[in-house]
Design a protein around this motif. Structure first.
Motif, PDB file in Angstrom:
ATOM      1  N   LEU A 264       0.664  -1.135  -0.085  1.00  0.00           N
ATOM      2  CA  LEU A 264      -0.005   0.175   0.070  1.00  0.00           C
ATOM      3  C   LEU A 264       0.893   1.238   0.100  1.00  0.00           C
ATOM      4  N   GLU A 265       0.223   2.486  -0.379  1.00  0.00           N
ATOM      5  CA  GLU A 265       0.799   3.657  -0.247  1.00  0.00           C
ATOM      6  C   GLU A 265       1.336   3.848   1.286  1.00  0.00           C
ATOM      7  N   THR A 266       2.482   4.681   1.576  1.00  0.00           N
ATOM      8  CA  THR A 266       2.742   4.812   3.120  1.00  0.00           C
ATOM      9  C   THR A 266       1.799   5.618   3.856  1.00  0.00           C
ATOM     10  N   PHE A 267       1.930   5.605   4.862  1.00  0.00           N
ATOM     11  CA  PHE A 267       1.018   6.157   6.117  1.00  0.00           C
ATOM     12  C   PHE A 267       1.671   7.553   6.470  1.00  0.00           C
ATOM     13  N   ASP A 268       1.054   8.377   7.156  1.00  0.00           N
ATOM     14  CA  ASP A 268       1.427   9.482   7.926  1.00  0.00           C
ATOM     15  C   ASP A 268       1.248   9.370   9.389  1.00  0.00           C
ATOM     16  N   PRO A 288       9.078   8.476   5.384  1.00  0.00           N
ATOM     17  CA  PRO A 288      10.154   8.691   5.747  1.00  0.00           C
ATOM     18  C   PRO A 288      10.493  10.421   5.645  1.00  0.00           C
ATOM     19  N   TRP A 289      11.024  11.072   6.552  1.00  0.00           N
ATOM     20  CA  TRP A 289      11.392  12.429   6.653  1.00  0.00           C
ATOM     21  C   TRP A 289      10.363  13.383   6.320  1.00  0.00           C
ATOM     22  N   SER A 290       8.840  13.094   6.880  1.00  0.00           N
ATOM     23  CA  SER A 290       7.725  13.812   6.617  1.00  0.00           C
ATOM     24  C   SER A 290       7.183  14.353   8.025  1.00  0.00           C
ATOM     25  N   GLY A 291       7.927  13.787   9.039  1.00  0.00           N
ATOM     26  CA  GLY A 291       6.942  14.031  10.310  1.00  0.00           C
ATOM     27  C   GLY A 291       5.979  13.053  10.699  1.00  0.00           C
ATOM     28  N   ALA A 292       6.101  11.907  10.018  1.00  0.00           N
ATOM     29  CA  ALA A 292       5.245  10.858  10.196  1.00  0.00           C
ATOM     30  C   ALA A 292       5.507  10.327  11.883  1.00  0.00           C
ATOM     31  N   THR A 293       4.274   9.916  12.240  1.00  0.00           N
ATOM     32  CA  THR A 293       4.401   9.501  13.671  1.00  0.00           C
ATOM     33  C   THR A 293       3.769   8.065  14.067  1.00  0.00           C
ATOM     34  N   PHE A 294       4.623   7.424  14.854  1.00  0.00           N
ATOM     35  CA  PHE A 294       4.194   6.069  15.364  1.00  0.00           C
ATOM     36  C   PHE A 294       3.920   5.951  16.668  1.00  0.00           C
ATOM     37  N   ILE A 295       2.709   5.701  17.117  1.00  0.00           N
ATOM     38  CA  ILE A 295       2.006   5.571  18.729  1.00  0.00           C
ATOM     39  C   ILE A 295       1.709   4.207  18.981  1.00  0.00           C
ATOM     40  N   THR A 296       2.391   3.859  20.044  1.00  0.00           N
ATOM     41  CA  THR A 296       1.929   2.482  20.491  1.00  0.00           C
ATOM     42  C   THR A 296       1.314   2.620  22.132  1.00  0.00           C
TER      43      THR A 296
END
Length: 397
Positions: A264-268, A288-296
């Motif tokens: 799939l297309e990458t996520f924000d 990458p390098w877009s200010g994307a966020t991962f919350i667990t």
């Protein structure tokens, strides 16, 4: 402004004097018939373990308002969350015991007998001297923090800052399904993730585990704010989640979940509600390098404190989180942990969304108060399609 001011807590010597006076007054004032017995029906545990630890008693200690910012609520409905299963098994015992207030638990320092249950929808019975935003008879809802006695009882005491007026359109059973998952999700998406109505439109968001309480609330909130939402679940939950507005559903059982998502297309933004090995590859799905966020929401903090003690557990958790933040920041990605945060004002915002028809409770099954052990077993079975609710109005034990 009235809302915030009315939740203001008294402080200092004056507050303590008022609290002592109030305790003496309230003991004479609350529910005369109940106070004669000074006990109430509740489901308790006397030690940690499996479902056999649950014990019904008609003689649980009646809660008392000790502080001037507190509210006593008569419980009409509550609901179960995965944390109730975990706490029954002893999860977080070390950290939670440190946080518990001996006035509300036991002066001897023991948490037992412990009442589980975090969600409540009910009616205000009494209020502390500093509470002006609520009055007896108000219908309210709340999520009581895990370091306090819980809601699988006839009455519960909570801070006024943890309580909000219940949405009028919802029954108590419906309302009880929302507070804990709503506040946990809000903590992840808004407080830690920085998402809000004004910046969410068009963002590609992935939710791991979309069919449970947190997943179903997150989906509705994100869709209300205009995000594109992809989630994972088993095939038999597809139509259920599509009805909530999901744009793309991935069957995690069909084939390699990693491969399906990488096609799939990458996520924000990614919200991890599952944990396990997923985190090892999931961050590669972000732009990458877009200010994307991962919350667990699946963090090792409680496990570390249980295993290593408070000081060492906190230190190890801090080192783990810090190293992950730095590692992923070097790739232009924000990495965060999130936990449940009690908040009446946040529940007021959720009420607005409910009143606007943008959020609805997702109740999978309702149990009577006598069926609490069955409700726990159902929760342990997994594969949730919304929340498991306990309705006290169904019977009197």
């Amino acid at each position: 402004m009235l809302h915030l001011a009315s939740r203001k807590v008294g402080s200092g010597l004056l507050s303590r004097i008022r609290a002592n006076v109030f305790e003496n007054v309230i003991c004479r004032k609350i529910s005369t018939s109940s106070r004669k017995q000074a006990v109430m029906p509740a489901w308790v545990i006397d030690r940690y373990g499996n479902n056999s630890m649950l014990r019904f008693t008609k003689n649980s200690m009646f809660p008392i308002i000790y502080y001037p910012n507190e509210v006593m609520i008569k419980v009409h409905a509550s609901s179960l969350n995965p944390i109730d299963i975990s706490m029954r098994n002893g999860y977080g015992a070390a950290a939670l015991k440190m946080k518990r207030d001996p006035l509300h638990i036991k002066a001897a320092g023991s948490e037992f007998p412990l009442i589980l249950g975090r969600d409540v929808s009910g009616v205000v019975m009494e209020t502390g001297l500093d509470v002006s935003y609520f009055k007896p008879g108000d219908e309210v809802w709340a999520a009581v923090p895990p370091w306090k006695q819980g809601t699988l009882a006839e009455f519960v005491v909570a801070s006024a800052n943890e309580v909000a007026h219940k949405p009028k359109a919802l029954s108590h059973s419906q309302a009880a399904a929302l507070p804990y998952v709503a506040l946990t999700t809000w903590s992840a998406l808004v407080n830690n993730g920085g998402l809000k109505k004004d910046n969410c439109k068009g963002k590609r968001v992935l939710i791991f585990g979309g069919s449970g309480g947190i997943g179903t609330f997150a989906i509705q909130l994100l869709k209300a704010w205009g995000a594109h939402v992809t989630t994972t679940c088993s095939e038999n939950a597809f139509s259920f989640l599509k009805d909530l507005g999901v744009d793309h559903v991935i069957n995690y059982k069909a084939q390699s979940l990693e491969k399906q998502l990488k096609d799939l297309e990458t996520f924000d933004f990614i919200l991890d509600n599952v944990g396990g090995q997923t985190e090892g590859w999931a961050l590669s799905l972000l732009k990458p390098w877009s200010g994307a966020t991962f919350i667990t929401l699946v963090t090792p903090f409680m496990i570390n404190t249980d295993r290593l003690g408070i000081a060492n557990g906190i230190a190890k958790s801090g080192i783990t989180l810090g190293s992950k933040i730095l590692k992923h920041l070097s790739q232009g990605i924000h990495y965060r942990w999130a936990i449940f945060t009690p908040s009446g004002p946040t529940l007021d915002k959720v009420t607005e969304l409910v009143d606007e028809g943008k959020i609805r409770p997702v109740v999978e099954q309702v149990f009577s108060f006598s069926e609490v052990p069955k409700a726990f077993l159902k929760m342990e079975g997994g594969h949730a399609r919304g929340k498991t609710v306990i309705d006290r109005s169904k019977e009197c034990l």
